[in-house]
Scaffold this active site. Structure first.
Site, PDB file in Angstrom:
ATOM      1  N   HIS A  29       0.971  -1.050  -0.096  1.00 32.56           N
ATOM      2  CA  HIS A  29      -0.084   0.038  -0.127  1.00 32.56           C
ATOM      3  C   HIS A  29       0.766   1.219  -0.143  1.00 32.56           C
ATOM      4  O   HIS A  29       1.572   1.437   0.707  1.00 32.56           O
ATOM      5  CB  HIS A  29      -0.910   0.005   1.236  1.00 32.56           C
ATOM      6  CG  HIS A  29      -1.827   1.053   1.206  1.00 32.56           C
ATOM      7  ND1 HIS A  29      -3.104   1.227   0.732  1.00 32.56           N
ATOM      8  CD2 HIS A  29      -1.854   2.489   1.672  1.00 32.56           C
ATOM      9  CE1 HIS A  29      -3.552   2.398   0.776  1.00 32.56           C
ATOM     10  NE2 HIS A  29      -3.166   3.135   1.489  1.00 32.56           N
ATOM     11  N   CYS A  30       0.887   1.919  -1.215  1.00 33.80           N
ATOM     12  CA  CYS A  30       1.706   3.248  -1.097  1.00 33.80           C
ATOM     13  C   CYS A  30       1.305   4.274  -0.418  1.00 33.80           C
ATOM     14  O   CYS A  30       0.085   4.768  -0.818  1.00 33.80           O
ATOM     15  CB  CYS A  30       2.009   3.446  -2.511  1.00 33.80           C
ATOM     16  SG  CYS A  30       2.895   4.778  -2.988  1.00 33.80           S
ATOM     17  N   PRO A  31       1.807   5.028   0.394  1.00 36.18           N
ATOM     18  CA  PRO A  31       1.493   5.771   1.210  1.00 36.18           C
ATOM     19  C   PRO A  31       1.375   7.284   0.456  1.00 36.18           C
ATOM     20  O   PRO A  31       0.643   8.129   0.751  1.00 36.18           O
ATOM     21  CB  PRO A  31       2.079   6.050   2.415  1.00 36.18           C
ATOM     22  CG  PRO A  31       3.550   5.409   2.043  1.00 36.18           C
ATOM     23  CD  PRO A  31       3.079   4.381   0.800  1.00 36.18           C
ATOM     24  N   GLY A  83      -1.753   6.786  -1.788  1.00 32.51           N
ATOM     25  CA  GLY A  83      -2.783   6.522  -1.181  1.00 32.51           C
ATOM     26  C   GLY A  83      -3.742   5.351  -1.648  1.00 32.51           C
ATOM     27  O   GLY A  83      -4.963   5.107  -1.434  1.00 32.51           O
ATOM     28  N   GLN A  84      -3.164   4.447  -2.450  1.00 33.68           N
ATOM     29  CA  GLN A  84      -3.824   3.380  -2.995  1.00 33.68           C
ATOM     30  C   GLN A  84      -3.130   2.117  -3.005  1.00 33.68           C
ATOM     31  O   GLN A  84      -1.714   2.147  -2.904  1.00 33.68           O
ATOM     32  CB  GLN A  84      -3.995   3.994  -4.380  1.00 33.68           C
ATOM     33  CG  GLN A  84      -4.425   2.546  -5.254  1.00 33.68           C
ATOM     34  CD  GLN A  84      -6.169   2.399  -5.074  1.00 33.68           C
ATOM     35  OE1 GLN A  84      -6.334   2.235  -3.863  1.00 33.68           O
ATOM     36  NE2 GLN A  84      -7.120   2.735  -5.812  1.00 33.68           N
TER      37      GLN A  84
END
Length: 349
Positions: A219-221, A224-225
């Site tokens: 989950h890439c901060p 946000g996805q």
């Protein structure tokens, strides 16, 4: 016989009309016209009120009839709820379910603002050359387009199951995992208690988005996805384009600093071109971070792993059953046919 001697013709006499009689007749005709207008106006008002009252009665009768209609018949008249309205995950939907984002789109907004400010400072303070500015704008637009595509498409969400597990598959109150063979290797399929499914191989339940994602990477901060099966190659392309963008800005920022530096050292640079110095530092950090991340994912692609699998060392002591060689791995990850979404979030419930 002369003209004067001709017999005088009789002339019809016209009765004289007095001015008073004329006024009386005019007044009477005017009064009669006013009475006709008043009668017509009153008739129209009555007609409008009668029509309004009839509409009110019809609406009241319709509501009473709907209350007495069974639920099964009433559902045909009510607009059905779409799936994205009641989806149990934490995703945020836009444009009636066409775009799906993570639970915190503010991270994406922060990334967008950072790239926009970098391009703006580069155009205003670094260079006035039109070709350099044009190339910078082009790279910025490509980064934005790729960033938008990665963050608003379905990453590979697996449909949920509403049925409870069968008693045969439970042991001591817990659902037993399944064993499957893939490419000669034995793998364990775990049961997701939230989605109520046996997760396919290489999938995982994201605790941030609250969804099971096929071929879950991470989950890439900054976006946000989730990064999964359907948007992984776009994510890798984003890393490459963003690295080119930051390197481009860093190189020309350094050239600008070299031109402004008159041997006054760091204090002179801070005084003469503070914006260019800050942009050079930011682009250097961005190029190092994005470049290192791109190199790491190139290694994962070459070995056909996901970041989640590599982090947990799932194939540390055993052979990776998905590793098919360097060339085949690259073809499978980057050039395989596009996978369609398993869920239609716009479908009616």
């Amino acid at each position: 016989m002369t003209y004067l001697q001709q017999p005088i013709q009789e002339i019809e006499t016209i009765p004289e009309v007095s001015p008073a009689d004329t006024v009386i007749e005019t007044t009477e005709s005017h009064n009669s016209w006013i009475e006709e207008v008043e009668i017509d106006f009153v008739a129209k008002i009555k007609k409008i009120l009668f029509t309004l009252w009839r509409k009110i009665i019809e609406i009241r009768n319709r509501n009473l009839n709907e209350e007495n209609v069974p639920q099964s018949h009433r559902e045909d008249q009510i607009e059905r709820v779409r799936l994205y309205h009641v989806w149990p995950g934490k995703n945020v939907f836009y444009f009636k379910g066409l775009l799906i984002c993570g639970p915190d789109p503010r991270r994406l907004l922060l990334t967008t603002v950072s790239i926009s400010l970098s391009s703006l400072v580069f155009i205003v303070y670094v260079t006035k050359d039109v070709p350099k500015i044009s190339l910078c704008v082009l790279l910025t637009l490509i980064v934005f387009a790729n960033l938008l595509m990665v963050s608003v498409i379905d990453p590979g969400i697996i449909p949920r199951n509403n049925e409870l597990p069968s008693p045969e598959s439970t042991q001591n109150g817990r659902v037993r995992s399944k064993r499957v063979f893939i490419n000669g290797s034995k793998l364990k399929l775990k049961y997701c208690r939230i989605c109520r499914i046996y997760r396919p191989a290489r999938s995982c339940h994201c605790i941030v988005c609250d969804n099971c994602v096929d071929k879950f990477d991470h989950h890439c901060p900054w976006i946000g996805q989730c990064i999964g099966l359907r948007n992984y190659r776009l994510y890798v392309l984003l890393l490459v384009i963003a690295n080119v963008y930051f390197v481009y800005i860093f190189v020309f920022s350094c050239l600008k600093i070299q031109q402004k530096n008159g041997g006054n050292g760091l204090i002179g640079l801070v005084r003469d071109c503070p914006e260019t110095l800050v942009l050079a530092c930011f682009s250097f950090v961005g190029a190092c971070f994005v470049g290192g991340l791109a190199c790491y994912h190139f290694y994962l692609i070459a070995t056909n792993q996901t970041a989640y699998e590599n982090f947990r060392q799932q194939y540390g002591s055993t052979k990776n059953p998905f590793d098919k060689g360097f060339v085949t791995n690259i073809k499978e990850v980057l050039f395989s046919p596009w996978t369609h979404s398993r869920i239609n979030f716009r479908s009616e419930m």
